[in-house]
Write an enzyme that holds these catalytic residues in place. Structure first.
Site, PDB file in Angstrom:
ATOM      1  N   LYS A 186     -62.685   1.159 -46.694  1.00 43.47           N
ATOM      2  CA  LYS A 186     -63.318   0.183 -47.600  1.00 43.47           C
ATOM      3  C   LYS A 186     -64.792   0.520 -47.684  1.00 43.47           C
ATOM      4  O   LYS A 186     -65.351   1.095 -46.740  1.00 43.47           O
ATOM      5  CB  LYS A 186     -63.154  -1.247 -47.046  1.00 43.47           C
ATOM      6  CG  LYS A 186     -63.152  -2.321 -48.089  1.00 43.47           C
ATOM      7  CD  LYS A 186     -61.853  -2.311 -48.825  1.00 43.47           C
ATOM      8  CE  LYS A 186     -61.549  -3.433 -49.726  1.00 43.47           C
ATOM      9  NZ  LYS A 186     -60.185  -3.403 -50.223  1.00 43.47           N
ATOM     10  N   GLY A 215     -55.136 -19.458 -59.121  1.00 42.95           N
ATOM     11  CA  GLY A 215     -55.909 -18.299 -59.597  1.00 42.95           C
ATOM     12  C   GLY A 215     -55.360 -17.824 -60.919  1.00 42.95           C
ATOM     13  O   GLY A 215     -54.146 -17.617 -61.060  1.00 42.95           O
ATOM     14  N   GLY A 224     -56.898 -15.124 -62.548  1.00 40.91           N
ATOM     15  CA  GLY A 224     -57.575 -13.851 -62.765  1.00 40.91           C
ATOM     16  C   GLY A 224     -56.557 -12.743 -62.934  1.00 40.91           C
ATOM     17  O   GLY A 224     -55.432 -12.981 -63.406  1.00 40.91           O
ATOM     18  N   ASN A 225     -56.912 -11.547 -62.528  1.00 39.36           N
ATOM     19  CA  ASN A 225     -56.014 -10.402 -62.703  1.00 39.36           C
ATOM     20  C   ASN A 225     -54.666 -10.669 -62.014  1.00 39.36           C
ATOM     21  O   ASN A 225     -53.615 -10.606 -62.657  1.00 39.36           O
ATOM     22  CB  ASN A 225     -56.689  -9.138 -62.146  1.00 39.36           C
ATOM     23  CG  ASN A 225     -55.751  -7.950 -62.149  1.00 39.36           C
ATOM     24  OD1 ASN A 225     -54.866  -7.855 -61.325  1.00 39.36           O
ATOM     25  ND2 ASN A 225     -55.919  -7.042 -63.100  1.00 39.36           N
ATOM     26  N   GLY A 234     -53.330 -13.498 -60.377  1.00 35.83           N
ATOM     27  CA  GLY A 234     -52.647 -14.758 -60.706  1.00 35.83           C
ATOM     28  C   GLY A 234     -52.128 -14.739 -62.135  1.00 35.83           C
ATOM     29  O   GLY A 234     -50.985 -15.148 -62.396  1.00 35.83           O
TER      30      GLY A 234
HETATM   31  P1  NAD Z   1     -60.130 -12.218 -60.137  1.00 37.19           P
HETATM   32  O1  NAD Z   1     -61.600 -12.331 -59.926  1.00 37.19           O
HETATM   33  O2  NAD Z   1     -59.611 -11.510 -61.326  1.00 37.19           O
HETATM   34  O3  NAD Z   1     -59.486 -13.700 -60.180  1.00 37.19           O
HETATM   35  C1  NAD Z   1     -59.731 -14.674 -59.218  1.00 37.19           C
HETATM   36  C2  NAD Z   1     -59.264 -16.006 -59.743  1.00 37.19           C
HETATM   37  O4  NAD Z   1     -59.479 -16.988 -58.738  1.00 37.19           O
HETATM   38  C3  NAD Z   1     -60.029 -16.516 -60.970  1.00 37.19           C
HETATM   39  O5  NAD Z   1     -59.111 -17.148 -61.833  1.00 37.19           O
HETATM   40  C4  NAD Z   1     -60.974 -17.564 -60.418  1.00 37.19           C
HETATM   41  O6  NAD Z   1     -61.294 -18.555 -61.369  1.00 37.19           O
HETATM   42  C5  NAD Z   1     -60.103 -18.126 -59.317  1.00 37.19           C
HETATM   43  N1  NAD Z   1     -60.891 -18.824 -58.310  1.00 37.19           N
HETATM   44  C6  NAD Z   1     -62.124 -18.558 -57.852  1.00 37.19           C
HETATM   45  N2  NAD Z   1     -62.510 -19.475 -56.957  1.00 37.19           N
HETATM   46  C7  NAD Z   1     -61.464 -20.322 -56.824  1.00 37.19           C
HETATM   47  C8  NAD Z   1     -61.241 -21.474 -56.054  1.00 37.19           C
HETATM   48  N3  NAD Z   1     -62.188 -21.966 -55.231  1.00 37.19           N
HETATM   49  N4  NAD Z   1     -60.049 -22.070 -56.155  1.00 37.19           N
HETATM   50  C9  NAD Z   1     -59.101 -21.585 -56.995  1.00 37.19           C
HETATM   51  N5  NAD Z   1     -59.276 -20.536 -57.770  1.00 37.19           N
HETATM   52  C10 NAD Z   1     -60.437 -19.906 -57.680  1.00 37.19           C
HETATM   53  O7  NAD Z   1     -59.569 -11.618 -58.776  1.00 37.19           O
HETATM   54  P2  NAD Z   1     -58.181 -10.854 -58.554  1.00 37.19           P
HETATM   55  O8  NAD Z   1     -58.401  -9.405 -58.718  1.00 37.19           O
HETATM   56  O9  NAD Z   1     -57.127 -11.558 -59.320  1.00 37.19           O
HETATM   57  O10 NAD Z   1     -57.974 -11.089 -56.982  1.00 37.19           O
HETATM   58  C11 NAD Z   1     -57.408 -12.298 -56.479  1.00 37.19           C
HETATM   59  C12 NAD Z   1     -57.019 -12.080 -55.030  1.00 37.19           C
HETATM   60  O11 NAD Z   1     -56.102 -10.983 -54.946  1.00 37.19           O
HETATM   61  C13 NAD Z   1     -58.169 -11.701 -54.088  1.00 37.19           C
HETATM   62  O12 NAD Z   1     -57.873 -12.235 -52.820  1.00 37.19           O
HETATM   63  C14 NAD Z   1     -58.103 -10.191 -54.047  1.00 37.19           C
HETATM   64  O13 NAD Z   1     -58.693  -9.663 -52.874  1.00 37.19           O
HETATM   65  C15 NAD Z   1     -56.589  -9.991 -54.048  1.00 37.19           C
HETATM   66  N6  NAD Z   1     -56.146  -8.658 -54.466  1.00 37.19           N
HETATM   67  C16 NAD Z   1     -56.424  -8.182 -55.708  1.00 37.19           C
HETATM   68  C17 NAD Z   1     -55.945  -6.941 -56.089  1.00 37.19           C
HETATM   69  C18 NAD Z   1     -56.158  -6.410 -57.483  1.00 37.19           C
HETATM   70  O14 NAD Z   1     -55.584  -5.349 -57.807  1.00 37.19           O
HETATM   71  N7  NAD Z   1     -56.914  -7.073 -58.337  1.00 37.19           N
HETATM   72  C19 NAD Z   1     -55.213  -6.157 -55.185  1.00 37.19           C
HETATM   73  C20 NAD Z   1     -54.951  -6.669 -53.907  1.00 37.19           C
HETATM   74  C21 NAD Z   1     -55.421  -7.932 -53.569  1.00 37.19           C
END
Ligand code: NAD
Length: 404
Positions: free
Chosen positions: A94, A206, A208-209, A211
């Site tokens: 990382k 969530g 985001g990507n 969720g």
């Molecule tokens: P993202 O930034 O695209 O989305 C995050 C979402 O969480 C957003 O909808 C945001 O509004 C919401 N959010 C933020 N604060 C919040 C709160 N207090 N309560 C509820 N919702 C809240 O991020 P992502 O890429 O979707 O990542 C989400 C999780 O998945 C993280 O833990 C990340 O480490 C993990 N992850 C992501 C990937 C990837 O490929 N993107 C891979 C492995 C793990």
């Protein structure tokens, strides 16, 4: 945290256990960056290579104002277990830069990204350590980083970094990969528990990507009724089910979920406690704690986020009938497609979307059943089973290399 439990289960030699508790290498640099106002500023940067016994190190680069070396070390360990549990031939790493992207211009971000590569390039490369996007970085930063790396080494090397834009050798299917991986795990868990996904309900924390894709794919592929989805401000809820595409388009257009027609706004805490077949925490860490764990009413808890349940919550969850898909298994779809991107870059032959998704499916389905069967056979939790299988693979590789 579960490394100790896995080490105990595997009766790991203390010497080996000690080696697995610490990263193999830590690199630090102070990036001296010229700001747009003519002044210079130092940004602290890190790269942690936790373990490379099973293959080149693999892990994202985060840009965050509160980044710490300790967090990066923990996440690098997590990457090691994640790659091992799904059986892709990588170790874990990382990286990060302590910076606030919201206060930086595009040009300043580009200078930081290029400076990061100039600081660490000797330790990176397709056979050494392969970075990817993470918190507050994306394909854009990967493109600058690849370009800087190729300038230094004097040749093309697309496999040195993943999560690149398609035009620079990125893979089809990378965007949806983590959500797709989570959905494959949920599909298999539903088969295991004899839940019909077409009649099931799901709540997703969530939008985001991860969720967003998880909710969309559950609805599109299986007709699962998504009863709630949230962002940081609120969760939209409808007993009748949401049209996920429309909800996400509303968020895209208005910047919020709130006020989506025909839905009720509830809190994130309420979302977690909804009566639903599937609960997908896909936002932040530490959302399920000892205070709310006993209140969850789902049958499947698919941890799509990293670390959504605290250690105390885990102790409570263990005593319930909830079927847990642990985070580093549930969200391994992203790194799996990163691996497929690396393979395509190395062979120079690019797959169609369905080919990428089929390969992802194969990897995730196997990993899911490896963990599930192992947990059942040994009467241990899914989380401990995932750790044991991952640690066992890393330990075996270390022993074969004579490292321990
Ligand atoms: P993202 O930034 O695209 O989305 C995050 C979402 O969480 C957003 O909808 C945001 O509004 C919401 N959010 C933020 N604060 C919040 C709160 N207090 N309560 C509820 N919702 C809240 O991020 P992502 O890429 O979707 O990542 C989400 C999780 O998945 C993280 O833990 C990340 O480490 C993990 N992850 C992501 C990937 C990837 O490929 N993107 C891979 C492995 C793990």
């Amino acid at each position: 945290m579960q490394l100790g439990e896995a080490a105990k289960f595997l009766k790991l030699e203390p010497k080996l256990h000690k080696l697995l508790r610490e990263p193999a290498r830590i690199f630090k640099a102070n990036l001296k960056i010229k700001l747009d106002n003519g002044k210079t500023k130092i940004f602290q940067a890190f790269r942690v290579q936790y373990n490379d016994a099973r293959g080149p190190c693999k892990g994202g680069i985060r840009y965050h104002p509160e980044e710490t070396l300790d967090t990066i070390k923990a996440l690098a360990a997590w990457m090691t277990w994640k790659c091992a549990v799904v059986g892709i031939p990588y170790g874990g790493a990382k990286g990060g830069v302590v910076c606030n992207t919201k206060e930086l211009s595009e040009k300043e971000l580009e200078r930081i990204s290029r400076a990061y590569i100039r600081a660490f390039w000797k330790h990176l490369g397709p056979d050494q350590d392969v970075p990817a996007p993470d918190v507050y970085t994306s394909g854009k930063e990967m493109a600058w980083m690849l370009d800087e790396y190729e300038k230094i080494i004097g040749k093309k090397s697309p496999a040195m970094i993943t999560g690149k834009p398609l035009a620079l050798g990125g893979s089809l299917g990378r965007d949806s990969a983590t959500g797709m991986g989570a959905v494959i795990c949920i599909r298999e868990a539903a088969k295991h528990l004899k839940i019909d996904l077409g009649k099931a309900t799901a709540a997703v924390q969530g939008a985001g990507n991860v969720g967003g894709w998880t909710a969309k794919l559950l609805q599109q592929k299986f007709g699962t009724k998504i009863i709630a989805i949230s962002d940081s401000k609120c969760a939209v809820y409808s007993e009748k089910g949401l049209d996920v595409e429309k909800v996400l388009a509303h968020k895209e257009k208005t910047g919020q979920l709130h006020n989506f027609p025909g839905t009720k706004c509830i809190t994130n805490e309420q979302l977690l406690e909804l009566k639903t077949d599937i609960l997908v925490p896909a936002a932040l860490e530490n959302q399920i704690t000892k205070d709310n764990a006993a209140k969850l009413k789902c049958k499947i808890l698919a941890e799509a986020a990293n670390g959504p349940a605290t250690k105390d919550a885990d102790a409570v969850l263990k005593k319930t009938k909830i079927f847990l898909i642990p985070d580093f298994l549930c969200n391994a779809g992203g790194v799996t497609v990163s691996y497929l991107e690396w393979v395509q870059n190395r062979t120079g032959y690019y797959w169609k979307l369905n080919e990428v998704n089929d390969k992802l499916d194969e990897v995730m389905t196997k990993a899911f059943w490896d963990v599930t069967n192992f947990a059942e056979k040994n009467k241990i939790t899914m989380r401990v089973a995932a750790y044991v299988l991952a640690v066992q693979k890393v330990a075996e590789a270390m022993k074969l290399r004579g490292l321990a």
